[in-house]
Design a protein around this motif. Structure first.
Motif, PDB file in Angstrom:
ATOM      1  N   VAL A   6      33.479   6.376  39.374  1.00 40.20           N
ATOM      2  CA  VAL A   6      33.915   7.198  38.407  1.00 40.20           C
ATOM      3  C   VAL A   6      34.800   8.287  39.003  1.00 40.20           C
ATOM      4  O   VAL A   6      35.556   8.743  38.244  1.00 40.20           O
ATOM      5  CB  VAL A   6      32.844   7.815  37.446  1.00 40.20           C
ATOM      6  CG1 VAL A   6      32.213   6.644  36.694  1.00 40.20           C
ATOM      7  CG2 VAL A   6      31.999   8.502  38.291  1.00 40.20           C
ATOM      8  N   SER A   7      34.610   8.760  40.156  1.00 42.47           N
ATOM      9  CA  SER A   7      35.299   9.738  40.963  1.00 42.47           C
ATOM     10  C   SER A   7      35.537   9.391  42.403  1.00 42.47           C
ATOM     11  O   SER A   7      35.279   9.811  43.312  1.00 42.47           O
ATOM     12  CB  SER A   7      34.677  10.974  41.106  1.00 42.47           C
ATOM     13  OG  SER A   7      34.351  11.340  39.570  1.00 42.47           O
ATOM     14  N   THR A  33      34.343  16.547  39.001  1.00 46.87           N
ATOM     15  CA  THR A  33      33.755  15.029  38.987  1.00 46.87           C
ATOM     16  C   THR A  33      33.373  14.598  37.609  1.00 46.87           C
ATOM     17  O   THR A  33      32.928  15.276  36.634  1.00 46.87           O
ATOM     18  CB  THR A  33      32.137  14.854  39.954  1.00 46.87           C
ATOM     19  OG1 THR A  33      31.185  15.754  39.216  1.00 46.87           O
ATOM     20  CG2 THR A  33      32.585  15.224  41.459  1.00 46.87           C
ATOM     21  N   ARG A  34      33.498  13.525  37.449  1.00 47.53           N
ATOM     22  CA  ARG A  34      33.141  12.839  36.086  1.00 47.53           C
ATOM     23  C   ARG A  34      31.648  12.576  35.840  1.00 47.53           C
ATOM     24  O   ARG A  34      30.954  12.644  37.096  1.00 47.53           O
ATOM     25  CB  ARG A  34      33.939  11.627  35.737  1.00 47.53           C
ATOM     26  CG  ARG A  34      35.388  11.913  35.621  1.00 47.53           C
ATOM     27  CD  ARG A  34      36.042  10.266  35.890  1.00 47.53           C
ATOM     28  NE  ARG A  34      37.617  10.581  35.724  1.00 47.53           N
ATOM     29  CZ  ARG A  34      38.132  10.970  37.072  1.00 47.53           C
ATOM     30  NH1 ARG A  34      37.403  11.120  38.047  1.00 47.53           N
ATOM     31  NH2 ARG A  34      39.510  11.240  37.294  1.00 47.53           N
ATOM     32  N   PRO A  35      30.912  12.525  34.860  1.00 42.90           N
ATOM     33  CA  PRO A  35      29.452  12.258  35.029  1.00 42.90           C
ATOM     34  C   PRO A  35      29.101  11.061  35.804  1.00 42.90           C
ATOM     35  O   PRO A  35      29.849  10.053  35.531  1.00 42.90           O
ATOM     36  CB  PRO A  35      29.001  12.286  33.334  1.00 42.90           C
ATOM     37  CG  PRO A  35      30.175  12.896  32.490  1.00 42.90           C
ATOM     38  CD  PRO A  35      31.278  12.750  33.724  1.00 42.90           C
ATOM     39  N   ARG A  51      29.605  25.501  43.242  1.00 37.63           N
ATOM     40  CA  ARG A  51      29.566  24.674  42.444  1.00 37.63           C
ATOM     41  C   ARG A  51      28.850  24.848  41.367  1.00 37.63           C
ATOM     42  O   ARG A  51      27.739  25.563  41.183  1.00 37.63           O
ATOM     43  CB  ARG A  51      29.269  23.144  42.831  1.00 37.63           C
ATOM     44  CG  ARG A  51      29.840  22.820  44.331  1.00 37.63           C
ATOM     45  CD  ARG A  51      29.168  21.338  44.617  1.00 37.63           C
ATOM     46  NE  ARG A  51      29.803  20.579  43.557  1.00 37.63           N
ATOM     47  CZ  ARG A  51      30.948  20.065  43.218  1.00 37.63           C
ATOM     48  NH1 ARG A  51      32.084  20.539  43.981  1.00 37.63           N
ATOM     49  NH2 ARG A  51      31.256  19.181  42.502  1.00 37.63           N
ATOM     50  N   ARG A  52      29.433  24.317  40.162  1.00 40.42           N
ATOM     51  CA  ARG A  52      28.578  24.421  38.842  1.00 40.42           C
ATOM     52  C   ARG A  52      28.157  23.026  38.678  1.00 40.42           C
ATOM     53  O   ARG A  52      29.094  21.826  38.636  1.00 40.42           O
ATOM     54  CB  ARG A  52      29.559  24.731  37.507  1.00 40.42           C
ATOM     55  CG  ARG A  52      28.516  24.744  36.318  1.00 40.42           C
ATOM     56  CD  ARG A  52      29.498  25.446  35.219  1.00 40.42           C
ATOM     57  NE  ARG A  52      29.820  26.822  35.505  1.00 40.42           N
ATOM     58  CZ  ARG A  52      31.022  27.386  35.652  1.00 40.42           C
ATOM     59  NH1 ARG A  52      32.116  26.489  35.502  1.00 40.42           N
ATOM     60  NH2 ARG A  52      31.113  28.328  35.936  1.00 40.42           N
ATOM     61  N   SER A  78      27.406  15.934  36.431  1.00 40.49           N
ATOM     62  CA  SER A  78      28.888  16.267  36.805  1.00 40.49           C
ATOM     63  C   SER A  78      28.963  17.547  37.590  1.00 40.49           C
ATOM     64  O   SER A  78      28.173  18.419  37.381  1.00 40.49           O
ATOM     65  CB  SER A  78      29.767  16.170  35.421  1.00 40.49           C
ATOM     66  OG  SER A  78      29.387  17.343  34.590  1.00 40.49           O
ATOM     67  N   GLY A  79      30.025  17.804  38.140  1.00 40.51           N
ATOM     68  CA  GLY A  79      29.931  18.903  39.149  1.00 40.51           C
ATOM     69  C   GLY A  79      31.517  19.393  38.979  1.00 40.51           C
ATOM     70  O   GLY A  79      32.500  18.755  38.705  1.00 40.51           O
ATOM     71  N   GLU A  80      31.702  20.872  39.448  1.00 38.94           N
ATOM     72  CA  GLU A  80      32.864  21.353  39.253  1.00 38.94           C
ATOM     73  C   GLU A  80      32.744  22.426  40.535  1.00 38.94           C
ATOM     74  O   GLU A  80      32.111  23.137  40.634  1.00 38.94           O
ATOM     75  CB  GLU A  80      33.153  22.169  37.989  1.00 38.94           C
ATOM     76  CG  GLU A  80      34.379  23.125  37.965  1.00 38.94           C
ATOM     77  CD  GLU A  80      34.644  23.742  36.653  1.00 38.94           C
ATOM     78  OE1 GLU A  80      35.697  24.377  36.636  1.00 38.94           O
ATOM     79  OE2 GLU A  80      33.828  23.759  35.887  1.00 38.94           O
TER      80      GLU A  80
END
Length: 111
Positions: A6-7, A33-35, A51-52, A78-80
């Protein structure tokens, strides 16, 4: 929901056998990232980052320094990258059906 599928621009497999799969992760500030899912894993940070991490309605902010090692119980998230630096990490994903020591109650890495 394999993170390398997915990523793929962020995750890559660096080693895999019948016991573990080792992923390299790298992103830049603002990347998401995507879930995806992780089995029980050990995360090794190669850079400092912020990160979140989000799963459903839950969200946590994580700030770790370079060289830290954390347990990551099996989870979907997911992450950012919400920091000013790249995120560079290694994930050692464990294969097997053993239960998570923390009962998968935590979101994100734990000490």
């Amino acid at each position: 929901m394999d993170p390398t599928v997915v990523s793929p621009e962020l995750y890559r497999v660096v080693l895999e056998n019948d016991r573990v799969r080792v992923l390299a992760y790298r992103d830049r500030p603002g990347d998401r990232t995507r879930p995806h899912t992780h089995p029980d894993s050990v995360m090794v940070t190669l850079s400092s980052f912020r990160r979140r991490i989000t799963s459903g309605e839950r969200s946590v902010e994580v700030e770790l320094g370079a060289g830290e090692v954390r347990w990551l119980g099996a989870q979907e998230h997911s992450g950012e990258n919400i920091g000013d630096t790249e995120t560079v990490s290694i994930f050692v994903e464990l294969k097997g059906d053993g239960p998570s020591p923390d009962g998968a109650a935590s979101l994100g890495p734990t000490p």
